[in-house]
Write a protein that holds these residues in place. Structure first.
Motif, PDB file in Angstrom:
ATOM      1  N   SER A  57      10.711   3.019  -8.170  1.00 20.68           N
ATOM      2  CA  SER A  57       9.341   3.491  -8.232  1.00 20.68           C
ATOM      3  C   SER A  57       8.513   2.879  -7.109  1.00 20.68           C
ATOM      4  O   SER A  57       8.728   1.732  -6.724  1.00 20.68           O
ATOM      5  CB  SER A  57       8.721   3.107  -9.581  1.00 20.68           C
ATOM      6  OG  SER A  57       7.326   3.308  -9.553  1.00 20.68           O
ATOM      7  N   GLY A  58       7.555   3.641  -6.617  1.00 24.59           N
ATOM      8  CA  GLY A  58       6.654   3.131  -5.596  1.00 24.59           C
ATOM      9  C   GLY A  58       5.749   2.030  -6.101  1.00 24.59           C
ATOM     10  O   GLY A  58       5.145   1.295  -5.337  1.00 24.59           O
ATOM     11  N   ARG A  59       5.645   1.886  -7.412  1.00 25.42           N
ATOM     12  CA  ARG A  59       4.791   0.851  -8.006  1.00 25.42           C
ATOM     13  C   ARG A  59       5.425  -0.531  -7.955  1.00 25.42           C
ATOM     14  O   ARG A  59       4.740  -1.529  -8.049  1.00 25.42           O
ATOM     15  CB  ARG A  59       4.482   1.202  -9.450  1.00 25.42           C
ATOM     16  CG  ARG A  59       3.654   2.441  -9.580  1.00 25.42           C
ATOM     17  CD  ARG A  59       3.395   2.779 -11.004  1.00 25.42           C
ATOM     18  NE  ARG A  59       2.704   4.059 -11.075  1.00 25.42           N
ATOM     19  CZ  ARG A  59       2.385   4.648 -12.187  1.00 25.42           C
ATOM     20  NH1 ARG A  59       2.685   4.100 -13.340  1.00 25.42           N
ATOM     21  NH2 ARG A  59       1.768   5.806 -12.166  1.00 25.42           N
ATOM     22  N   LYS A  60       6.735  -0.569  -7.861  1.00 27.93           N
ATOM     23  CA  LYS A  60       7.429  -1.859  -7.858  1.00 27.93           C
ATOM     24  C   LYS A  60       7.549  -2.393  -6.439  1.00 27.93           C
ATOM     25  O   LYS A  60       7.819  -1.651  -5.509  1.00 27.93           O
ATOM     26  CB  LYS A  60       8.810  -1.716  -8.494  1.00 27.93           C
ATOM     27  CG  LYS A  60       8.743  -1.350  -9.958  1.00 27.93           C
ATOM     28  CD  LYS A  60      10.104  -1.363 -10.589  1.00 27.93           C
ATOM     29  CE  LYS A  60       9.987  -1.038 -12.066  1.00 27.93           C
ATOM     30  NZ  LYS A  60      11.280  -1.052 -12.724  1.00 27.93           N
ATOM     31  N   SER A  61       7.366  -3.680  -6.293  1.00 28.02           N
ATOM     32  CA  SER A  61       7.435  -4.273  -4.957  1.00 28.02           C
ATOM     33  C   SER A  61       8.777  -4.961  -4.686  1.00 28.02           C
ATOM     34  O   SER A  61       9.058  -5.322  -3.558  1.00 28.02           O
ATOM     35  CB  SER A  61       6.295  -5.272  -4.760  1.00 28.02           C
ATOM     36  OG  SER A  61       6.410  -6.321  -5.704  1.00 28.02           O
ATOM     37  N   PRO A  64      15.349  -4.806  -3.314  1.00 30.60           N
ATOM     38  CA  PRO A  64      16.491  -5.554  -2.785  1.00 30.60           C
ATOM     39  C   PRO A  64      17.217  -4.838  -1.643  1.00 30.60           C
ATOM     40  O   PRO A  64      17.641  -5.482  -0.685  1.00 30.60           O
ATOM     41  CB  PRO A  64      17.410  -5.744  -3.984  1.00 30.60           C
ATOM     42  CG  PRO A  64      16.808  -5.030  -5.126  1.00 30.60           C
ATOM     43  CD  PRO A  64      15.464  -4.543  -4.738  1.00 30.60           C
ATOM     44  N   GLU A  65      17.330  -3.518  -1.710  1.00 33.54           N
ATOM     45  CA  GLU A  65      18.039  -2.802  -0.640  1.00 33.54           C
ATOM     46  C   GLU A  65      17.261  -2.851   0.670  1.00 33.54           C
ATOM     47  O   GLU A  65      17.861  -2.897   1.745  1.00 33.54           O
ATOM     48  CB  GLU A  65      18.333  -1.363  -1.040  1.00 33.54           C
ATOM     49  CG  GLU A  65      19.394  -1.257  -2.122  1.00 33.54           C
ATOM     50  CD  GLU A  65      20.723  -1.887  -1.721  1.00 33.54           C
ATOM     51  OE1 GLU A  65      21.255  -1.559  -0.648  1.00 33.54           O
ATOM     52  OE2 GLU A  65      21.223  -2.713  -2.494  1.00 33.54           O
ATOM     53  N   LEU A  66      15.943  -2.865   0.599  1.00 29.55           N
ATOM     54  CA  LEU A  66      15.143  -3.018   1.816  1.00 29.55           C
ATOM     55  C   LEU A  66      15.414  -4.383   2.431  1.00 29.55           C
ATOM     56  O   LEU A  66      15.573  -4.505   3.647  1.00 29.55           O
ATOM     57  CB  LEU A  66      13.654  -2.845   1.521  1.00 29.55           C
ATOM     58  CG  LEU A  66      12.715  -3.033   2.710  1.00 29.55           C
ATOM     59  CD1 LEU A  66      13.060  -2.100   3.858  1.00 29.55           C
ATOM     60  CD2 LEU A  66      11.270  -2.837   2.262  1.00 29.55           C
ATOM     61  N   GLY A  67      15.485  -5.402   1.602  1.00 26.86           N
ATOM     62  CA  GLY A  67      15.821  -6.740   2.107  1.00 26.86           C
ATOM     63  C   GLY A  67      17.184  -6.768   2.772  1.00 26.86           C
ATOM     64  O   GLY A  67      17.354  -7.372   3.837  1.00 26.86           O
ATOM     65  N   HIS A  68      18.156  -6.087   2.167  1.00 23.59           N
ATOM     66  CA  HIS A  68      19.501  -6.022   2.761  1.00 23.59           C
ATOM     67  C   HIS A  68      19.464  -5.283   4.101  1.00 23.59           C
ATOM     68  O   HIS A  68      20.118  -5.685   5.061  1.00 23.59           O
ATOM     69  CB  HIS A  68      20.481  -5.330   1.823  1.00 23.59           C
ATOM     70  CG  HIS A  68      20.732  -6.043   0.542  1.00 23.59           C
ATOM     71  ND1 HIS A  68      21.033  -7.389   0.466  1.00 23.59           N
ATOM     72  CD2 HIS A  68      20.727  -5.598  -0.730  1.00 23.59           C
ATOM     73  CE1 HIS A  68      21.205  -7.731  -0.791  1.00 23.59           C
ATOM     74  NE2 HIS A  68      21.013  -6.666  -1.553  1.00 23.59           N
ATOM     75  N   ALA A  69      18.697  -4.186   4.155  1.00 27.08           N
ATOM     76  CA  ALA A  69      18.591  -3.414   5.390  1.00 27.08           C
ATOM     77  C   ALA A  69      17.952  -4.250   6.506  1.00 27.08           C
ATOM     78  O   ALA A  69      18.424  -4.237   7.655  1.00 27.08           O
ATOM     79  CB  ALA A  69      17.779  -2.143   5.158  1.00 27.08           C
ATOM     80  N   LEU A  70      16.909  -4.977   6.176  1.00 30.56           N
ATOM     81  CA  LEU A  70      16.252  -5.830   7.177  1.00 30.56           C
ATOM     82  C   LEU A  70      17.186  -6.928   7.671  1.00 30.56           C
ATOM     83  O   LEU A  70      17.268  -7.192   8.878  1.00 30.56           O
ATOM     84  CB  LEU A  70      14.974  -6.435   6.593  1.00 30.56           C
ATOM     85  CG  LEU A  70      13.834  -5.457   6.358  1.00 30.56           C
ATOM     86  CD1 LEU A  70      12.755  -6.088   5.490  1.00 30.56           C
ATOM     87  CD2 LEU A  70      13.270  -4.982   7.681  1.00 30.56           C
ATOM     88  N   ALA A  71      17.896  -7.554   6.751  1.00 27.63           N
ATOM     89  CA  ALA A  71      18.835  -8.622   7.129  1.00 27.63           C
ATOM     90  C   ALA A  71      19.951  -8.076   8.006  1.00 27.63           C
ATOM     91  O   ALA A  71      20.331  -8.686   9.010  1.00 27.63           O
ATOM     92  CB  ALA A  71      19.408  -9.288   5.876  1.00 27.63           C
TER      93      ALA A  71
END
Length: 80
Positions: A57-61, A64-71
């Protein structure tokens, strides 16, 4: 991370997010995002190294997958 105009950084990492499990299962939201990203990469002579998908959901900040993508992008000097 690099930019699309820098020839040394023609490796890309994609991060896709859809809001609901139904969107993720149907592929409708994901396929539109994939098409746009693949088109962009092709126009810039790039190569997609990896893609990360998140159904959240867009409401949740917490993404984890975004963190993996950035790393992954930092480690491989790829453009997200």
């Amino acid at each position: 991370m690099g930019t699309a105009t820098n020839k040394q950084h023609n490796i890309f990492v994609a991060y896709f997010r859809v809001s609901t499990a139904k969107q993720g299962e149907s592929g409708l939201g994901l396929e539109a995002q994939r098409f746009a990203v693949r088109d962009f990469i092709a126009r810039h002579g790039g190569e997609m190294a990896r893609e990360f998908v998140e159904i959240e959901s867009g409401r949740k900040s917490n993404r984890p997958e975004l963190g993996h993508a950035l790393a992954y992008g930092r480690k491989h000097k790829a453009t997200l």
